[in-house]
Design an enzyme around this catalytic site. Sequence first.
Site, mmCIF file in Angstrom:
data_model
loop_
_atom_site.group_PDB
_atom_site.id
_atom_site.type_symbol
_atom_site.label_atom_id
_atom_site.label_comp_id
_atom_site.label_asym_id
_atom_site.label_seq_id
_atom_site.Cartn_x
_atom_site.Cartn_y
_atom_site.Cartn_z
ATOM 1 N N ASP A 46 0.856 -1.204 0.000
ATOM 2 C CA ASP A 46 0.000 0.000 0.000
ATOM 3 C C ASP A 46 0.891 1.254 0.000
ATOM 4 O OD1 ASP A 46 -3.053 -0.958 1.426
ATOM 5 O OD2 ASP A 46 -1.348 -2.293 1.460
ATOM 6 N N GLU A 68 -5.123 7.583 0.583
ATOM 7 C CA GLU A 68 -5.508 6.869 1.797
ATOM 8 C C GLU A 68 -4.376 6.834 2.824
ATOM 9 O OE1 GLU A 68 -6.785 2.775 1.397
ATOM 10 O OE2 GLU A 68 -7.009 2.581 3.554
ATOM 11 N N ASP A 120 -6.468 5.531 -3.979
ATOM 12 C CA ASP A 120 -6.432 4.396 -3.061
ATOM 13 C C ASP A 120 -5.401 3.433 -3.661
ATOM 14 O OD1 ASP A 120 -6.799 2.212 -1.421
ATOM 15 O OD2 ASP A 120 -8.979 2.425 -1.357
ATOM 16 N N ILE A 122 -4.037 0.595 -2.717
ATOM 17 C CA ILE A 122 -4.570 -0.773 -2.765
ATOM 18 C C ILE A 122 -5.934 -0.729 -2.109
ATOM 19 C CG2 ILE A 122 -4.350 -3.155 -1.933
ATOM 20 C CD1 ILE A 122 -1.476 -3.057 -2.455
ATOM 21 N N ASP A 123 -6.948 -0.850 -2.911
ATOM 22 C CA ASP A 123 -8.312 -0.905 -2.396
ATOM 23 C C ASP A 123 -8.656 -2.380 -2.267
ATOM 24 O OD1 ASP A 123 -10.923 0.096 -1.732
ATOM 25 O OD2 ASP A 123 -11.563 -0.651 -3.682
ATOM 26 N N THR A 125 -7.450 -4.191 0.682
ATOM 27 C CA THR A 125 -6.201 -4.769 1.217
ATOM 28 C C THR A 125 -6.449 -6.180 1.759
ATOM 29 O OG1 THR A 125 -5.465 -2.543 1.731
ATOM 30 C CG2 THR A 125 -4.257 -4.316 2.785
ATOM 31 N N HIS A 212 -18.232 -4.939 5.684
ATOM 32 C CA HIS A 212 -18.109 -3.699 4.926
ATOM 33 C C HIS A 212 -19.432 -3.172 4.401
ATOM 34 C CE1 HIS A 212 -13.559 -4.440 3.935
ATOM 35 N NE2 HIS A 212 -13.822 -4.458 5.220
ATOM 36 N N SER A 235 -13.034 -5.020 -3.192
ATOM 37 C CA SER A 235 -12.505 -3.819 -3.868
ATOM 38 C C SER A 235 -13.393 -3.228 -4.958
ATOM 39 C CB SER A 235 -11.123 -4.101 -4.469
ATOM 40 O OG SER A 235 -11.233 -4.687 -5.743
ATOM 41 N N LYS A 238 -15.448 -4.380 -8.388
ATOM 42 C CA LYS A 238 -16.898 -4.552 -8.598
ATOM 43 C C LYS A 238 -17.436 -3.512 -9.589
ATOM 44 C CE LYS A 238 -17.753 -4.666 -4.026
ATOM 45 N NZ LYS A 238 -16.430 -4.948 -3.427
ATOM 46 N N ARG A 252 -23.981 -1.360 -2.068
ATOM 47 C CA ARG A 252 -23.053 -1.068 -0.965
ATOM 48 C C ARG A 252 -23.818 -0.307 0.115
ATOM 49 N NH1 ARG A 252 -17.698 -1.738 -0.626
ATOM 50 N NH2 ARG A 252 -16.667 -0.728 1.116
ATOM 51 N N ASP A 262 -12.449 5.443 -1.992
ATOM 52 C CA ASP A 262 -13.100 4.133 -2.092
ATOM 53 C C ASP A 262 -14.226 4.117 -3.115
ATOM 54 O OD1 ASP A 262 -11.583 2.696 -0.276
ATOM 55 O OD2 ASP A 262 -12.775 3.341 1.434
HETATM 56 N N1 A2P Z 1 -15.410 -1.658 8.301
HETATM 57 C C1 A2P Z 1 -15.400 -1.199 7.065
HETATM 58 N N2 A2P Z 1 -16.531 -0.665 6.518
HETATM 59 C C2 A2P Z 1 -16.521 -0.216 5.251
HETATM 60 N N3 A2P Z 1 -15.426 -0.244 4.465
HETATM 61 C C3 A2P Z 1 -14.289 -0.744 4.968
HETATM 62 C C4 A2P Z 1 -14.204 -1.245 6.266
HETATM 63 N N4 A2P Z 1 -12.937 -1.684 6.483
HETATM 64 C C5 A2P Z 1 -12.257 -1.452 5.342
HETATM 65 N N5 A2P Z 1 -13.061 -0.888 4.440
HETATM 66 C C6 A2P Z 1 -12.753 -0.490 3.095
HETATM 67 O O1 A2P Z 1 -13.653 -1.274 2.306
HETATM 68 C C7 A2P Z 1 -13.133 -1.438 1.016
HETATM 69 C C8 A2P Z 1 -13.012 -2.839 0.608
HETATM 70 O O2 A2P Z 1 -13.826 -2.918 -0.425
HETATM 71 P P1 A2P Z 1 -14.961 -3.999 -0.437
HETATM 72 O O3 A2P Z 1 -15.667 -3.992 0.855
HETATM 73 O O4 A2P Z 1 -15.812 -3.479 -1.534
HETATM 74 O O5 A2P Z 1 -14.211 -5.235 -0.742
HETATM 75 C C9 A2P Z 1 -11.860 -0.842 1.034
HETATM 76 O O6 A2P Z 1 -11.970 0.448 0.553
HETATM 77 C C10 A2P Z 1 -11.451 -0.877 2.472
HETATM 78 O O7 A2P Z 1 -10.397 -0.066 2.535
HETATM 79 P P2 A2P Z 1 -8.937 -0.505 1.966
HETATM 80 O O8 A2P Z 1 -8.670 0.383 0.784
HETATM 81 O O9 A2P Z 1 -8.112 -0.199 3.150
HETATM 82 O O10 A2P Z 1 -8.941 -1.954 1.605
HETATM 83 MG MG MG Z 2 -10.201 1.326 -0.108
HETATM 84 MG MG MG Z 3 -6.564 1.026 0.403
HETATM 85 MG MG MG Z 4 -6.999 0.602 3.989
#
Ligand code: A2P
Ligand code: MG
Ligand code: MG
Ligand code: MG
Length: 318
Positions: A46, A68, A120, A122-123, A125, A212, A235, A238, A252, A262
């Site tokens: 990241d 981020e 972002d 790495i979206d 992670t 999420h 990520s 989608k 979402r 995001d």
């Molecule tokens: N508790 C949470 N609620 C909503 N989004 C979250 C949460 N924890 C991490 N994320 C973020 O949700 C996204 C993951 O995407 P998805 O849920 O669609 O797979 C990422 O952007 C992630 O950030 P990150 O960029 O740090 O991975």
């Molecule tokens: Mg993200």
């Molecule tokens: Mg990220």
């Molecule tokens: Mg993150």
Amino acid sequence: MELAELRAMLREVVVKACELTSFLQASLLKDEVLSKGDFSPVTVADFACQALITLLLDQRYPLPMVGEEDAKALRENAALAGKVHGHVAKFLPGVTLEEVLDALDRGRHEGGLGTFWVLDPIDGTKGFLRKAQYAICLCLVKDGDILVSALGCPNLPVSFADPESPIGCVFHAAKGLGCVQLNLHDGAEHAVRVDALRGADATYVESYESAHSSHSQHAQIAERLKLGPPRRMDSQCKFGVLARGEASLYLRLSDRDQSIWDIAPGAMVVQEAGGQVTDVRGRPLSFSAGRTVGVPALFASNGMMHEEVLKAIAGMDS
Ligand SMILES: Nc1ncnc2c1ncn2[C@@H]1O[C@H](COP(=O)(O)O)[C@@H](O)[C@H]1OP(=O)(O)O
Ligand SMILES: [Mg+2]
Ligand SMILES: [Mg+2]
Ligand SMILES: [Mg+2]
């Protein structure tokens, strides 16, 4: 720079970043993963990816950055900082550690009105750590509007229709110029467009991680609309899958305000492919409120089924 030129530049930067993260995903070690204040993971990849993209953009089109990550954790961990520096230096020979850390810290821009990058690195992670889907998400925002965007999806099959499909694509879009998929294995590009399905023929995508967004609320909507079972995926990949017509809807529904990095890059890709992205009351999103969108629950659709989804949400048990 013209929009088409900016878009070509973004594509080039994101392709390089895909190379970096693909290498790091294959070689990642346990001590290269940290936990953030909200218990979400962040890795050497990241940090390296955000620093590399920021430095590449500095050479070509310098603007403030809403990113981020920042360098705080690296300034307290010299070993990890050294690794990040080493990975970035493979792409930018001669770059110093301080330049890498400074580039990361410049990701703290507050956003709002004006022109800035949104990144972002790495979206997803958690998906990256599971060796599943993740995305490198970058766009240019001007006074709340997105002008150009690129989504790097290094593990996404080029087509779900082909069981032997190679993996790795980049979606890129520019305002009014449509959305294109670049396949990383052979460099081929083609314009993509959302599907025109609704009702029982339509399918939806949602987060792999149930924390999420609300899988149970999504299931209620799906039942009302008689949609088939969801494809779950980490990520902003989608948004890419929706943009190329391999899903008709991305739900979402969450209760946590969304960060602009995001949502904005993926939303642009869908809109330029002919789709629609709004909050759950049908209001378009704006990216001029700061580092967050100010909206916790949203969805993206092929446009064709947007109204019926809004009705299903309005009629849902809360
Ligand atoms: N508790 C949470 N609620 C909503 N989004 C979250 C949460 N924890 C991490 N994320 C973020 O949700 C996204 C993951 O995407 P998805 O849920 O669609 O797979 C990422 O952007 C992630 O950030 P990150 O960029 O740090 O991975
Ligand atoms: Mg993200
Ligand atoms: Mg990220
Ligand atoms: Mg993150």
